[in-house]
Write an enzyme that holds these catalytic residues in place. Structure first.
Site, PDB file in Angstrom:
ATOM      1  CG  HIS A 106      76.760  68.108  36.700  1.00 26.15           C
ATOM      2  ND1 HIS A 106      76.814  66.753  37.682  1.00 26.15           N
ATOM      3  CD2 HIS A 106      76.770  68.743  36.522  1.00 26.15           C
ATOM      4  CE1 HIS A 106      76.627  67.700  38.468  1.00 26.15           C
ATOM      5  NE2 HIS A 106      76.613  69.053  38.499  1.00 26.15           N
ATOM      6  CD  GLU A 178      79.764  72.414  36.820  1.00 29.74           C
ATOM      7  OE1 GLU A 178      78.879  72.986  36.826  1.00 29.74           O
ATOM      8  OE2 GLU A 178      78.786  70.817  36.502  1.00 29.74           O
TER       9      GLU A 178
HETATM   10  P1  PGA Z   1      75.408  74.723  42.715  1.00 29.13           P
HETATM   11  O1  PGA Z   1      75.771  73.397  41.353  1.00 29.13           O
HETATM   12  O2  PGA Z   1      75.848  75.769  41.686  1.00 29.13           O
HETATM   13  O3  PGA Z   1      74.719  74.206  43.116  1.00 29.13           O
HETATM   14  O4  PGA Z   1      76.679  73.847  43.699  1.00 29.13           O
HETATM   15  C1  PGA Z   1      76.591  73.597  39.790  1.00 29.13           C
HETATM   16  C2  PGA Z   1      76.336  72.295  39.419  1.00 29.13           C
HETATM   17  O5  PGA Z   1      76.554  71.412  39.259  1.00 29.13           O
HETATM   18  O6  PGA Z   1      76.990  72.172  38.021  1.00 29.13           O
END
Ligand code: PGA
Length: 266
Positions: A106, A178
């Protein structure tokens, strides 16, 4: 028919990481509420997963029950099984506490905790070796996006973690795209148009050979349906909008509706 429609019956992966939130009581309450709501069956066409803190893994597993349709994940794990790695939790330990899936790479871990392409590669291999699902997160910064380098950057992150896997191993991997600029409180929700190209590129490289290509970053009850309509998107990875159970249940419902529509049953 969109590519999503050609999923050959594979489920839409709809999951949430709670990040560094929720103690034991709250984790238990959420998991119990989810288990009660699903009553032993995932919404049709949907594979739900939740990723609590390490401290709540075992308690969450217990609340979900032994044959839960919800996959349980850990937010990170070390690639060695055991040893002198103070403060770390291994894939083997996470599995022992109930994890079936390991979130890897992440952007918050890459930015704040020194996660590199090399360590994501080790972690993917360790998760696979233990029979767990690696959920590899990739995503570019706003700066990289503005330079027009998004696709090159994310494909490099993916290749760095996945090159060398056998077809069978790759078939057990999930990828979550992401974009960093779309994540969290300060994120700007990505538009469907902005996501078409990165997903076309990811789809070409990994669409047919991995278990799923998820989108994450400011997913909400408002945009979930549109995001699932993007070619090659086969799931959503959700933060804030699913931290309260009603939000998560609503997105599961949207996904089930979408899965049904894709099968021409709407
Ligand atoms: P969020 O987080 O939906 O709060 O933007 C997404 C993530 O970090 O996977």
């Amino acid at each position: 028919m969109t590519d999503t429609a050609a999923r050959n019956g594979a489920p839409l992966w709809i999951g949430t990481s709670w990040k560094m939130n929720k103690g034991l009581a709250e984790s238990r309450r959420y998991a119990r509420g989810l288990a009660d709501h699903l009553a032993g069956t995932a919404p049709p066409g949907v594979q739900p997963f939740i990723i609590p803190s390490f401290t709540a893994l075992a308690a969450t597993r217990d609340e979900l029950g032994p044959d839960s349709p919800v996959l349980l994940g850990a937010q990170n794990a070390h690639w060695e099984d055991h040893g002198a790695w103070t403060g770390e939790v291994s894939v083997a330990q996470a599995k022992d506490a109930g994890a079936q899936l390991i979130e890897i790479g992440h952007s918050e871990r890459r930015e704040h905790f020194g996660e590199t392409v090399a360590t994501t590669r080790l972690k993917v291999a360790a998760a696979l070796a233990h029979g767990l699902v690696p959920l590899l997160c990739i995503g570019e910064s706003d700066e990289v996006k503005r330079a027009g380098e998004s696709s090159r950057f994310i494909l490099q992150q993916a290749a760095g973690a996945l090159d060398g896997l056998t077809a069978e191993q790759l078939g057990r991997v999930l990828i979550a795209y992401e974009p960093i600029w779309a994540i969290g409180e300060n994120g700007r929700p990505a538009t469907v148009d902005e996501l078409r190209e990165p997903f076309a590129d990811l789809g070409r490289e990994y669409g047919g050979c991995t278990m799923g290509l998820l989108y994450g970053g400011s997913v909400s009850t408002d945009n979930a349906g549109d995001l699932l309509g993007i070619d090659h998107v086969t799931g959503l990875f959700i933060g804030r909008a699913a931290w309260q159970l009603p939000g998560y249940l609503r997105i599961l419902e949207i996904a089930a509706h979408h899965a049904k529509a894709m099968c021409g049953q709407a």
